[in-house]
Design a protein around this motif. Sequence first.
Motif, short mmCIF file in Angstrom:
data_model
loop_
_atom_site.label_atom_id
_atom_site.label_comp_id
_atom_site.label_asym_id
_atom_site.label_seq_id
_atom_site.Cartn_x
_atom_site.Cartn_y
_atom_site.Cartn_z
N ARG A 1 0.77 -1.05 0.07
CA ARG A 1 0.02 0.04 0.09
C ARG A 1 1.02 1.23 -0.08
O ARG A 1 2.04 1.29 0.56
CB ARG A 1 -0.84 0.08 1.39
CG ARG A 1 -2.10 -1.20 1.36
CD ARG A 1 -3.19 -0.91 2.40
NE ARG A 1 -2.32 -0.67 3.63
CZ ARG A 1 -2.02 -1.70 4.64
NH1 ARG A 1 -2.30 -2.80 4.31
NH2 ARG A 1 -1.31 -1.33 5.65
N ILE A 2 0.38 2.24 -0.92
CA ILE A 2 1.20 3.61 -0.47
C ILE A 2 0.86 4.37 0.60
O ILE A 2 -0.40 4.53 0.68
CB ILE A 2 0.86 4.24 -1.72
CG1 ILE A 2 1.28 3.64 -3.23
CG2 ILE A 2 1.69 5.87 -1.86
CD1 ILE A 2 2.71 3.19 -3.23
N GLU A 3 1.93 4.65 1.36
CA GLU A 3 1.62 5.41 2.54
C GLU A 3 2.53 6.61 2.83
O GLU A 3 3.48 6.55 2.35
CB GLU A 3 1.94 4.25 3.89
CG GLU A 3 1.07 2.97 3.88
CD GLU A 3 -0.34 3.23 4.42
OE1 GLU A 3 -0.83 4.54 5.04
OE2 GLU A 3 -1.01 2.42 4.42
N ARG A 4 1.93 7.58 3.47
CA ARG A 4 2.67 8.73 3.72
C ARG A 4 3.43 8.52 4.95
O ARG A 4 2.68 8.35 6.17
CB ARG A 4 1.56 10.01 3.70
CG ARG A 4 2.28 11.38 4.17
CD ARG A 4 1.27 12.28 4.28
NE ARG A 4 1.72 13.53 5.08
CZ ARG A 4 0.94 14.60 5.52
NH1 ARG A 4 -0.18 14.61 5.32
NH2 ARG A 4 1.62 15.49 6.20
N ILE B 1 5.75 -8.57 4.83
CA ILE B 1 6.62 -9.40 3.97
C ILE B 1 7.97 -9.39 3.77
O ILE B 1 8.74 -10.28 3.82
CB ILE B 1 6.05 -8.83 2.37
CG1 ILE B 1 4.44 -8.63 2.33
CG2 ILE B 1 6.78 -9.63 1.31
CD1 ILE B 1 4.19 -7.94 1.05
N GLY B 2 8.56 -8.26 4.47
CA GLY B 2 10.00 -8.21 4.80
C GLY B 2 10.55 -6.82 3.84
O GLY B 2 11.86 -6.91 3.86
N LEU B 3 9.85 -6.47 3.04
CA LEU B 3 10.32 -5.15 2.23
C LEU B 3 10.54 -4.17 2.91
O LEU B 3 9.98 -3.76 3.85
CB LEU B 3 9.11 -5.12 1.18
CG LEU B 3 9.04 -5.90 0.07
CD1 LEU B 3 7.93 -5.52 -0.92
CD2 LEU B 3 10.23 -6.64 -0.63
N PRO B 4 11.70 -3.45 2.62
CA PRO B 4 12.03 -2.19 3.28
C PRO B 4 10.92 -1.11 3.04
O PRO B 4 10.39 -0.97 1.85
CB PRO B 4 13.25 -1.72 2.59
CG PRO B 4 13.80 -2.90 1.78
CD PRO B 4 12.71 -3.70 1.62
N THR B 5 10.44 -0.40 4.26
CA THR B 5 9.40 0.68 3.91
C THR B 5 9.99 1.79 5.04
O THR B 5 10.82 1.54 5.83
CB THR B 5 7.90 0.02 4.41
OG1 THR B 5 7.07 0.93 4.10
CG2 THR B 5 7.81 -0.29 5.70
N THR B 6 9.10 2.82 5.22
CA THR B 6 9.11 3.98 6.35
C THR B 6 7.85 4.30 6.97
O THR B 6 6.87 4.16 6.50
CB THR B 6 10.01 5.13 5.52
OG1 THR B 6 11.12 4.69 4.58
CG2 THR B 6 10.10 6.17 6.37
N ALA B 7 7.98 4.47 8.29
CA ALA B 7 6.90 4.87 8.95
C ALA B 7 7.29 5.73 10.01
O ALA B 7 8.65 6.03 10.53
CB ALA B 7 6.31 3.68 9.56
#
Length: 810
Positions: A591-594, A639-645
Amino acid sequence: MVRKADVLFVTALAIAAATPARAADRQNINLAPGRLGEAAIALGHQTGASIGMSDQSLAGIATPAVRGRMSAEAALKRLLKGSHASIRRIDDRTFRIVRASLPARPIPHRPASTAALPPAPPPAEIIVTASKRDVPLPRYAGLVDMVSGGLFDSGEAAGGSAALLSRVASLSSTHAGSGRNKLFIRAIADSGVAGPTQATTGQYLGDMRLNYAAPDPDLRLYDMRGVEVLEGPQGTLYGAGSLGGIIRIIPNPPNLGETGGQISAGVSATQHGDPGGDLAAVLNLPIVPEKIALRVVGYGVQEGGYIDDRLRDRDDVNRTRIYGTRAALRFAPDEDWTIDLSGLYQRINGRDAQYASRNSGRLTRDSSVAQPYHSDYLLLNARVERQWDDMRFVSSTGYVRNILAESYDATQPGGPPALFRQRNKVEIFSTENRLVRDLDNGLGWILGASYLESTSDIRRSLTSYGTAAFQPQIIPGVPMFGRGMAATATGVRNRIKEATIFAEASFEPVKGLIATLGGRLTNSRLSGEANDPISLLAAADIAYAEAQANRGETMFLPSASVLSDALPGITLYARFQQGFRPGGLAVDDQRIERFRNDRVSTLEAGFRKGVPGRDPVAISANIAYTDWRDIQADVTDRIGLPTTANIGDGRIYTIEGRVVLRPMPKITLDASMIYNDSRLDQPAQFLRTLSYDGRRLSLPNVADLSGRLAVDYRTPVSDLLSLHLSASARYVGKSRLGVGPILGRTQGDYVDTAFSASLTRGPMQWSLSLSNLFDSNGNRFSLGTPFDLHSDYYTPLRPRTVRVGLDFAF
């Protein structure tokens, strides 16, 4: 070559300080004790005199304090009284310092075993140029680590940022591989995963920004004048991305008056691994003497591998090759103008990942596929400086392109080999223009404006090497075609435009007390969009996230400090400063998140006594409190993918101390430590379940305790030979990879050791160095592949390595 370039730079600054005022006029002069080179610069600023030197060694002459109302010529005579130099007057405002002619006298015979060089003059006053004003170290209100370029031997220069990590206790890093690492100062660290967030540490080559939403480019440190590390937020002068501090690398400028260069070569052998080597050359070429000069640096480095992959039956898979070049053209049309055009290119090729698995044995792992990476870095910069009276104008404009391509083993249990690829292309255009007035003893002001535009373009794909035409999905919504055909996964593109004005001023309301006030007003325009969204993503959700990302924000960052040097030889200071990072878009569970801006506020206090390397005893200490709001962190999704929060709010307490002793001129002892207590006090909603029973979570990747102990010994062996020995031990305490039970594994808790020896005879130097003397297997970093966060992966220290080097200057 370093000393010659320094002297020419001293001469150029002294000449640039000249003004139409007559140097014969009596003026108020205030010069501190130090070296002749720096005294000439200060005298040129204060009187308008143009002062040159005929001999590079004259800049090191020790000079006394000179104070009072007098002419420039009278001040020069006082500076040179009792020295082996004299004044040659060119005209009313131009002087040249030359070596005095001494009558010949017989040289008494003495055995070679007792031959000794004359004692070196005391080092000059240290100037903090990263403050963007020429502030003497005793009057800088903050903690700064300064590493002279002369301390880097060719082996350390070949190691890049690793040389800084071994010398600065407050500096830490991830260890995913050269060109992939994040650098952290103090405890301002978000995580070890590489995502689209901006770095917490600002990095600069001279006045040009090196990174933004990308890791440390890890430039090799050949032909550098020095490195300055300013600790704590630097938002007023450096803007976004300087939450923990800044690292400013200062290259040697072109020498307008002398042709010369240096060639360095070394070979290394790593226990349990492959051999390596390094080769570098520096050439300085005046094109039009005293007007135009070119300086070129070229290098190639191979770091031998030492990780074995049992599953693929490959040894020493993690070999890394680095090559690059740097060039600078200096044009000085007259004594007031300096124009520098420079560029650099560096390529890093990593054959495979750096991690191992404890379950497989020391320095081994089991991977289904190779995980190569490469970094392709380009920088162009134009810098213009205009000097008059006690003011100067500086304009710096440049472009950076940084492409980092990484790959991770995405093989699932029982499935065919699979590889995940991520490519992040970062482009930066920046320009800064500032007007500076340097007054005596750290007073003065700065007024500037800047504009920055940065784009981060992340693209991803997933490849299965199974023989069937279609394979089970690893990432929901991403088809697996098999037979080595790549399937596109969702990426993101973030762009930011920043327009800024900033100012800072220092004044002395009462003698011995300096107050500094500053502020930075930034207007940011942010935009983000999805790259290659998969079919599972709803168009409405994408449009909503992108609408949230496209926004404008205005941010004001204030700063204030007070400093007292009323006590002789002691500096006391207190400082408040802020920093921030803009938000953007990330992909979370497809999902695309801000993610929102984050902001730090730091209040610190400290003291300094003495100057390291100059005084017999130099002591400094600092205590700081940091409040960090809406912390941005690169994490992994389910899933294990890099993301930012945004993971919540945190606070950090930091205590630092350093003692540098010179019991005799030949020996220097250096001990430093840093203690961090970092907590995530207010976790975000998705992390609150991890904070059970009111337990506070630690912020990642920075050790709670680190320290360094080093000894340096320099002595002449004969009239022609000099010996240099150094040894160091650095302790890196325990830290955690990230936040939560999966990323919360411990790392660190090891000691890294090093020893080096060099013998110098004229332009030739032979060197021997040893790293990891005890062949420690310490865990520098716990991340292997994000698609397998449960295996006991670790990144070991490079095993015991010996290097033999030869340097030749001409």
